[in-house]
Design a protein around this motif. Structure first.
Motif, PDB file in Angstrom:
ATOM      1  N   SER A  98     -37.354  86.949   3.482  1.00  0.00           N
ATOM      2  CA  SER A  98     -37.376  85.559   2.999  1.00  0.00           C
ATOM      3  C   SER A  98     -37.756  85.445   1.533  1.00  0.00           C
ATOM      4  O   SER A  98     -38.343  84.434   1.125  1.00  0.00           O
ATOM      5  CB  SER A  98     -38.361  84.741   3.843  1.00  0.00           C
ATOM      6  N   PRO A 118     -39.817  80.804   8.776  1.00  0.00           N
ATOM      7  CA  PRO A 118     -38.729  79.816   8.772  1.00  0.00           C
ATOM      8  C   PRO A 118     -37.816  79.954   9.984  1.00  0.00           C
ATOM      9  O   PRO A 118     -37.495  78.968  10.642  1.00  0.00           O
ATOM     10  CB  PRO A 118     -37.988  80.127   7.472  1.00  0.00           C
ATOM     11  N   TYR A 119     -37.381  81.175  10.285  1.00  0.00           N
ATOM     12  CA  TYR A 119     -36.619  81.413  11.529  1.00  0.00           C
ATOM     13  C   TYR A 119     -37.496  82.277  12.416  1.00  0.00           C
ATOM     14  O   TYR A 119     -37.825  83.408  12.067  1.00  0.00           O
ATOM     15  CB  TYR A 119     -35.297  82.123  11.250  1.00  0.00           C
ATOM     16  N   THR A 126     -43.203  76.577  10.899  1.00  0.00           N
ATOM     17  CA  THR A 126     -41.886  77.099  11.208  1.00  0.00           C
ATOM     18  C   THR A 126     -40.858  75.980  11.050  1.00  0.00           C
ATOM     19  O   THR A 126     -41.224  74.852  10.730  1.00  0.00           O
ATOM     20  CB  THR A 126     -41.870  77.751  12.614  1.00  0.00           C
ATOM     21  N   THR A 152     -33.093  79.258   5.849  1.00  0.00           N
ATOM     22  CA  THR A 152     -34.101  79.952   6.678  1.00  0.00           C
ATOM     23  C   THR A 152     -33.693  81.400   6.902  1.00  0.00           C
ATOM     24  O   THR A 152     -34.534  82.259   7.165  1.00  0.00           O
ATOM     25  CB  THR A 152     -34.282  79.261   8.052  1.00  0.00           C
ATOM     26  N   SER A 194     -39.132  85.211   7.685  1.00  0.00           N
ATOM     27  CA  SER A 194     -38.396  84.953   8.930  1.00  0.00           C
ATOM     28  C   SER A 194     -38.428  86.215   9.771  1.00  0.00           C
ATOM     29  O   SER A 194     -38.496  87.332   9.241  1.00  0.00           O
ATOM     30  CB  SER A 194     -36.945  84.577   8.631  1.00  0.00           C
ATOM     31  N   HIS A 212     -30.286  77.272  11.219  1.00  0.00           N
ATOM     32  CA  HIS A 212     -30.390  78.737  11.196  1.00  0.00           C
ATOM     33  C   HIS A 212     -29.014  79.374  11.367  1.00  0.00           C
ATOM     34  O   HIS A 212     -28.420  79.298  12.444  1.00  0.00           O
ATOM     35  CB  HIS A 212     -31.285  79.220  12.343  1.00  0.00           C
TER      36      HIS A 212
END
Ligand code: R5P
Length: 310
Positions: A27, A104-105, A139, A285, A74, A262
């Motif tokens: 990321s 994020p993911y 998240t 993400t 992520s 995503h």
């Protein structure tokens, strides 16, 4: 080892009140965007290498003692997850004041219950472990919102909807479509932000790669020649979007775009979707060729509003 691998902007250390952002390998670009959204917060990336036996080694630099640190990573692959856990410990060893972990993911989120006896609840066990060294977790569009409680620490969920809406505002849109009933809240929120009508298909999953879709009995508008955007949280194999696009083509729409938070785009998903649509948009993400909208402002807002207040 470059300066950036340690920390791009040397900090004073010992509690300046500024958040320091570290971007994990998965990321880096998004983490740098988050640091800019935080008013050019000190940003760096870890030094990561492999030992001869394949084990991971990493090191974070900069003077982090007494500072609030944001880790962004992520966890799409198991390696990403391992790197995140090691980064968290490295930050703790460096004596950070508070550690805010941004995933994020969040991988494994779809196994949010044991579907058959003998299975793990992967989402919950990983949530517990990711949260172990964290003071808070952030998240984005978690597959199943109850997983948020599984972190067992203050946990916040940003939405990918505002980022996609910011992008769509600049483009022609007549109708927003969710490919399944599970996405109704998402498409409604997008429709509200853009002031456009929406509808949801009925989806029946046949197996992990095939789905059957059916349109609603009452269409909200005549679809002939219209610009339609299909909105989903995840694009994985692309099966859902391809089926939705084919249904819309049968209705005579003018243009089809697909948008997701995503973008996993497994195997040839990207090419298959491009073959039945005109535009493809995803947030950042996960790095992918459709990454056109950033969730950095939404993550930064949670860090400043919710995490900083803890
Ligand atoms: C399902 O509940 C999700 O919202 C997505 O529709 C799904 O994960 C997409 O998967 P695929 O691209 O493999 O059809």
């Amino acid at each position: 080892m470059s300066d950036k691998e340690l920390l791009a902007h040397p900090s004073s250390g010992n509690g300046t009140g500024t958040m320091h952002v570290i971007g994990g390998t998965a990321s880096t670009a998004l983490a740098e965007r988050v640091s800019r959204e935080l008013g050019n917060a000190p940003f760096g990336i870890p030094f990561v290498k492999r030992f001869p036996d394949g084990e991971m080694y990493l090191r974070v630099g900069g003077r982090l003692e007494g500072e609030d640190v944001v880790l962004v990573q992520s966890t799409r692959t198991d390696e990403d997850l391992l790197e995140l856990l090691l980064l968290e410990d490295a930050a703790r060893q460096a004596g950070v004041r508070r550690l805010f972990v941004v995933v994020p993911y969040f991988g494994y989120a779809r196994q949010d219950r044991a579907f058959f006896p003998g299975e793990p609840v992967s989402a919950l066990t990983l949530a517990r472990h990711v949260a172990l060294d964290a003071d808070a977790v952030v998240t984005v569009d978690l597959h199943s919102p109850p997983t948020l409680k599984g972190f067992g620490k203050p946990a916040f969920e940003a939405s990918g909807v505002p980022a996609i809406a910011r992008l769509l505002r600049e483009r022609p849109v007549d109708l927003l479509v969710s490919p399944d009933r599970g996405g109704v809240d998402r498409v409604k929120r997008m429709a509200q932000l853009l002031d456009k009508p929406w509808m949801a298909f009925e989806k029946k999953r046949i197996d992990s790669e095939h789905v059957e879709l059916a349109p609603p009995t009452n269409l909200p508008i005549d679809l002939g020649g219209k610009h339609v955007v299909i909105v989903d949280d995840v694009i994985s194999t692309g099966g859902t979007i391809v089926e939705a696009a084919k249904l819309l083509q049968k209705q005579g729409v003018g243009a089809i775009a697909a948008a997701c938070t995503h973008g996993l785009f497994l195997r040839d998903a990207f090419e298959r979707i491009k073959a039945v649509s005109d535009e493809l948009y995803s947030t950042d993400t996960l790095g992918n060729p459709a990454e056109k909208a950033s969730v950095a402002p939404d993550i930064a807002q949670i860090l400043q509003r919710d995490c900083a207040a803890l």
